[in-house]
Design a protein around this motif. Structure first.
Motif, PDB file in Angstrom:
ATOM      1  N   UNK A 102       0.840  -1.101   0.135  1.00  0.00           N
ATOM      2  CA  UNK A 102      -0.189   0.090  -0.036  1.00  0.00           C
ATOM      3  C   UNK A 102       0.797   1.274   0.022  1.00  0.00           C
ATOM      4  N   UNK A 103       2.038   1.204   0.795  1.00  0.00           N
ATOM      5  CA  UNK A 103       2.761   2.569   0.832  1.00  0.00           C
ATOM      6  C   UNK A 103       3.427   2.511  -0.785  1.00  0.00           C
ATOM      7  N   UNK A 104       3.936   1.426  -1.215  1.00  0.00           N
ATOM      8  CA  UNK A 104       4.492   1.674  -2.619  1.00  0.00           C
ATOM      9  C   UNK A 104       3.354   2.131  -3.386  1.00  0.00           C
ATOM     10  N   UNK A 105       2.108   1.739  -3.639  1.00  0.00           N
ATOM     11  CA  UNK A 105       1.172   2.361  -4.455  1.00  0.00           C
ATOM     12  C   UNK A 105       0.951   3.540  -4.173  1.00  0.00           C
ATOM     13  N   UNK A 106       0.681   3.926  -2.952  1.00  0.00           N
ATOM     14  CA  UNK A 106       0.510   5.250  -2.650  1.00  0.00           C
ATOM     15  C   UNK A 106       1.650   6.325  -3.130  1.00  0.00           C
ATOM     16  N   UNK A 108       3.564   5.738  -5.455  1.00  0.00           N
ATOM     17  CA  UNK A 108       3.235   5.733  -7.136  1.00  0.00           C
ATOM     18  C   UNK A 108       2.196   6.737  -7.347  1.00  0.00           C
ATOM     19  N   UNK A 109       1.035   6.709  -6.629  1.00  0.00           N
ATOM     20  CA  UNK A 109       0.068   7.626  -6.926  1.00  0.00           C
ATOM     21  C   UNK A 109       0.523   9.270  -7.013  1.00  0.00           C
ATOM     22  N   UNK A 110       1.218   9.513  -5.819  1.00  0.00           N
ATOM     23  CA  UNK A 110       1.653  10.534  -5.543  1.00  0.00           C
ATOM     24  C   UNK A 110       2.611  11.309  -6.837  1.00  0.00           C
ATOM     25  N   UNK A 741      11.157  11.414  -6.824  1.00  0.00           N
ATOM     26  CA  UNK A 741       9.980  11.036  -7.327  1.00  0.00           C
ATOM     27  C   UNK A 741       8.916  11.781  -6.568  1.00  0.00           C
ATOM     28  N   UNK A 742       9.051  12.047  -5.234  1.00  0.00           N
ATOM     29  CA  UNK A 742       7.951  12.755  -4.501  1.00  0.00           C
ATOM     30  C   UNK A 742       7.790  14.107  -4.821  1.00  0.00           C
ATOM     31  N   UNK A 743       6.411  14.674  -5.177  1.00  0.00           N
ATOM     32  CA  UNK A 743       5.832  15.714  -5.453  1.00  0.00           C
ATOM     33  C   UNK A 743       6.266  16.920  -4.598  1.00  0.00           C
ATOM     34  N   UNK A 744       6.872  18.106  -5.294  1.00  0.00           N
ATOM     35  CA  UNK A 744       7.209  19.206  -4.638  1.00  0.00           C
ATOM     36  C   UNK A 744       6.238  20.197  -4.519  1.00  0.00           C
ATOM     37  N   UNK A 793       0.942  10.608  -0.284  1.00  0.00           N
ATOM     38  CA  UNK A 793      -0.302  11.332   0.184  1.00  0.00           C
ATOM     39  C   UNK A 793      -0.520  12.135   1.194  1.00  0.00           C
ATOM     40  N   UNK A 794       0.525  12.189   1.924  1.00  0.00           N
ATOM     41  CA  UNK A 794       0.595  13.230   3.169  1.00  0.00           C
ATOM     42  C   UNK A 794       1.634  14.371   2.933  1.00  0.00           C
ATOM     43  N   UNK A 795       1.327  15.566   2.967  1.00  0.00           N
ATOM     44  CA  UNK A 795       2.203  16.441   2.767  1.00  0.00           C
ATOM     45  C   UNK A 795       2.827  17.111   3.982  1.00  0.00           C
ATOM     46  N   UNK A 796       4.264  17.085   3.637  1.00  0.00           N
ATOM     47  CA  UNK A 796       5.176  17.384   4.896  1.00  0.00           C
ATOM     48  C   UNK A 796       5.931  18.817   4.404  1.00  0.00           C
ATOM     49  N   UNK A 797       5.859  19.565   5.563  1.00  0.00           N
ATOM     50  CA  UNK A 797       6.415  20.974   5.484  1.00  0.00           C
ATOM     51  C   UNK A 797       8.038  20.640   5.178  1.00  0.00           C
ATOM     52  N   UNK A 798       8.749  21.448   4.538  1.00  0.00           N
ATOM     53  CA  UNK A 798      10.066  21.482   3.964  1.00  0.00           C
ATOM     54  C   UNK A 798      10.684  22.699   3.892  1.00  0.00           C
TER      55      UNK A 798
END
Length: 815
Positions: A102-106, A108-110, A741-744, A793-798
């Motif tokens: 599930x972590x992998x496909x989520x 991938x969705x992001x 590949x995590x979205x910014x 799928x969780x937004x983390x402040x950077x």
């Protein structure tokens, strides 16, 4: 048979969907003298029995770009050619049966959202609503892509062939390419033999190997290495099922299975964990529209899972049990591009069961590359030059291919290592490091110490999307490099010796930096293309008035050597791969000077040995060449040692290191240190389509050299301003992990994705790097925004920075 011409601008060997796509796209670019030779009948190798699944999302942005292009092309082919392609958008669902999947496909969705692909995370109940026949017991999550689809593989290929013919291409079936003529690094023509006894010769400007599972043997005929191996691939098709209506394609990777509804029947296909290589001694000459013997025992475990997951399969009869061969490569990525050994031989082969969804995009990209003489965008994932010569070895391919088919549906954990065909290439320190707890990974066949196990600790990877079992080990190694002294093996890095009266002039033409430096100087530089993109990221050390050493990443050694050879022209210089002639040890950290003083009488002070210089030293009872450079952002030296003395030098350092707190380190620690320092990783952070100035590497490009490849593009960018900039990010929450590949997100909107990621043990959080659009903006404006990273799928402040988050002034390296 069709009368064949005696000249062609391009001869394509192989009439599956890939060869037809290349012919189609070349003629679309205006190439008229194109000849496609097919040994039997179009599609008769593997295309005819492919499942025809057409998905948008791949592992990288450009591979996704090619897959999406294929979809769009197939949707329009029928109208253009009059051949029905059977293409329809059914959507697709991938379900997870474990928390890790599930972590992998989520994730991938992001990633899909960052790549502009429509995707939706759905619950088990929503899966049931879209797929009522599915037993959802154990389903932990799923993703749905509504624009995925399926098509008729053979008809798509025939439509592409008709489109090519309509624009003037000659497509010759039952015509075997039997040999070639050559001159130097070019094929000058192709000999052919028809089944009717006719024969002839076609003078050719270019030859394209699209021979599928015959690609390796056709490559041998052309004088090039094409590592691939045919493996058995199984699927069953049920009898017609009453009331079965169109459904999304379904993938259940945890059970190695995919499902496709087709005309009221259900297809079940498998990517079993241990696959079966086929035709190790050669494919039968008469192979055409053939299938292999059934092996129900091999398929039975997957069928048992499938009957539980899809109960209606237990009630429907089996109409077809099919076993057909498909070709697989050592790394599950297909081969595309110009072969390193020749200058006019092109490859498009080894598509690892994704040939239908890849063929349109691959054919387009290769045709554009052939037209322009340069890659249309970064294709490093599939560029044939990533394959090293040993990977064409038949024993190696037979062993590796038992694993690669199954890896398509295995958990794609970060840092996952191949388990088969290991131990091919070893540094002179290999046994010593194993004796001291090294846990090896593999890169380009090299066994490399990735981390060191503690006494009594299991020396295997325990894979996860969270903190893996070596996380604390790498943290300790990272700490030694930052606070004490660490040692790691860099022998696998490529070493190319450039020697001759024109060596300086040649390298000054190829490199962005000025290579006219005194003997002993080390220059960090890039090979640029005419667009200012980065083809290689290297150091160049001047060894003498006429000799230089170019050090490259292990994975790109062959590609970088090939780039040099293709630009050598009339320069009087010789290029020699000397990678295996020297072992290399990196001694890094604030106490590295103390350690080296303990084993050598030479002076390691700043005055005697400043940063960016190399010189010969005595060490123990031996000799080494000490390069004062660093990829980890600390004081340190890379020691280049002849392989005859390498073991002695390591033993000397370890013995003396006991008094200086020396810690053996792996390459995971090297990577986490380099990302804290903001050092770029070639192939991730910098590629052929990333402009050197936008990558933040303008300091490595000369402003005074009168000419070099890419000079005009660099000057234009300086005049016009940057459109995007490389930035560094640190997650303010220390728990989440970043890979790539995590979205910014900037002020809540996706603006890009991370090109690389790792954990910053010194900085106390995960670190990522990625490009952010900046047209017309100042640095202050760019930094004034709020940034987040989407982690599954969780937004983390950077925290964002344009300068290195660690030691931005590089004072520690130059101490």
């Amino acid at each position: 048979m069709t009368q064949l011409p005696t000249y062609a601008r391009a001869v394509i060997i192989g009439g599956g969907i890939i060869g037809c796509s290349v012919a189609y796209h070349l003629t679309r670019l205006g190439w008229r003298d194109v000849v496609l030779l097919e040994r039997k009948q179009l599609t008769s190798g593997t295309t005819w029995h492919a499942a025809g699944l057409i998905a948008q999302l791949r592992a990288t942005a450009n591979m996704t770009r090619l897959a999406r292009y294929s979809q769009e092309l197939y949707g329009n082919l029928e109208e253009e050619t009059g051949v029905a392609t059977g293409f329809r958008r059914t959507g697709s669902i991938t379900v997870a049966l474990t928390d890790e999947r599930r972590e992998e496909i989520y994730r991938q969705a992001a990633m899909a959202r960052a790549f502009g692909v429509d995707v939706e995370e759905i619950s088990p109940a929503e899966v049931q609503a879209k797929y009522p026949h599915l037993n959802i017991d154990g389903v932990t999550g799923a993703v749905y892509l509504d624009k995925d689809g399926q098509g008729d593989p053979a008809n798509i290929a025939l439509a592409l062939a008709r489109g090519a013919r309509q624009r003037g291409a000659t497509v010759a079936e039952r015509t075997l390419a039997t040999g070639v003529t050559r001159q130097g690094r070019r094929i000058t023509g192709v000999d052919w033999q028809g089944e009717d006894g006719t024969s002839g010769h076609i003078e050719a400007e270019h030859v394209v190997n699209c021979a599928g599972m015959w690609g390796r043997q056709v490559g041998a005929m052309l004088g090039v290495n094409v590592p691939l191996q045919a493996c058995e691939h199984f699927y069953i098709v049920s009898e017609p099922i009453t009331g079965l209506t169109p459904l999304p394609v379904l993938r259940v990777p945890d059970e190695c299975a995919y499902y496709k509804e087709d005309a009221g029947k259900m297809m079940l296909g498998a990517f079993e964990p241990v696959s079966k290589p086929w035709a190790l001694n050669g494919i039968p000459e008469d192979f055409e529209f053939d299938q292999l013997p059934e092996d129900f025992d091999h398929f039975e475990p997957i069928l048992e899972w499938a009957v539980n997951r899809m109960p209606m399969l237990g009630e429907a009869g089996i109409h077809t049990f099919f076993n057909g061969p498909e070709s697989f490569t050592p790394d599950d990525a297909y081969h595309l591009g110009v072969a390193p050994e020749m200058d006019n031989v092109w490859i498009a082969a080894g598509f690892n069961s994704i040939g239908i969804q890849s063929a349109g995009g691959a054919g387009m990209a290769l045709a554009q590359w052939m037209e322009d003489g340069e890659k249309p965008f970064d294709l490093g994932d599939v560029d044939i030059s990533r394959m090293h010569p040993f990977q064409g070895n038949r024993t190696y391919l037979a062993r590796r291919s038992t694993e690669t088919l199954g890896l398509l549906y295995a958990d794609h954990f970060p840092y996952r290592q191949k388990a088969t065909a290991r131990g091919v290439r070893r540094s002179p320190f290999h046994a010593h490091l194993l004796d001291r707890g090294a846990v090896m990974g593999e890169m380009a066949g090299w066994e490399r110490a990735n981390w060191f196990a503690d006494p009594g600790q299991d020396r295997d990877y325990a894979y996860s999307w969270g903190r893996q079992n070596w996380f604390a080990n790498a943290a300790a190694e990272h700490g030694a490099i930052r606070n004490g002294v660490g040692l790691y093996d860099m022998s696998s890095f490529g070493k190319l010796r450039i020697e001759g009266p024109d060596a300086e002039g040649f390298l000054n033409q190829v490199c962005g930096a000025d290579i006219s430096v005194p003997v002993g100087r080390i220059v960090y530089t890039q090979f640029l293309n005419p667009k200012g993109g980065i083809e290689a990221d290297v150091t160049v050390t001047r060894l003498s008035e006429t000799a230089y050493l170019v050090v490259t990443p292990a994975a790109t050694r062959l590609a970088d050597e090939t780039w040099l050879r293709r630009h050598l022209g009339g320069y009087m210089a010789v290029i020699t791969d000397v990678t295996t002639s020297e072992g290399v040890l990196a001694v890094m950290g604030p106490k590295s000077r103390d350690l080296l003083r303990a084993v050598s009488p030479d002076d390691f002070s700043n005055t005697a040995h400043p940063f960016g210089t190399a010189r010969q030293i005595e060490i123990g009872m031996g000799l080494a060449r000490a390069h004062r450079v660093s990829y980890v952002g600390e004081l340190g030296w890379e020691l280049y040692i002849g392989t005859d003395m390498a073991a002695h030098v390591l033993e000397t350092l370890i013995e003396a290191g006991a008094d200086h707190g020396l810690k053996l380190c792996g390459l995971h620690a090297m990577d986490s240190c380099r990302i804290e320092k903001g050092f770029r990783h070639f192939g991730h952070d910098i590629t052929c389509e990333d402009h050197v100035l936008e990558a933040g590497l303008g300091f490595a490009v000369s402003k005074s050299k009168p000419d070099f490849i890419g000079r005009d593009a660099v000057q234009r960018k300086r005049d016009e301003g940057l459109q995007t900039r490389m930035m560094q990010f640190r997650l303010t929450d220390p728990e989440p992990l970043l890979y790539h590949n995590e979205p910014v997100l900037r002020d809540g909107q996706i603006v890009g994705y991370l090109s690389s990621g790792s954990y910053g043990h010194h900085l106390g959080g995960a670190i990522g790097m990625g490009y952010v659009p900046c047209a017309g903006e100042t640095a202050d404006q760019l930094l004034a925004s709020a940034y987040e990273i989407d982690v599954a799928g969780t937004r983390v402040r950077a925290e964002a920075s344009l300068k290195p988050l660690y030691d931005p002034a590089s004072a520690r390296m130059k101490a």
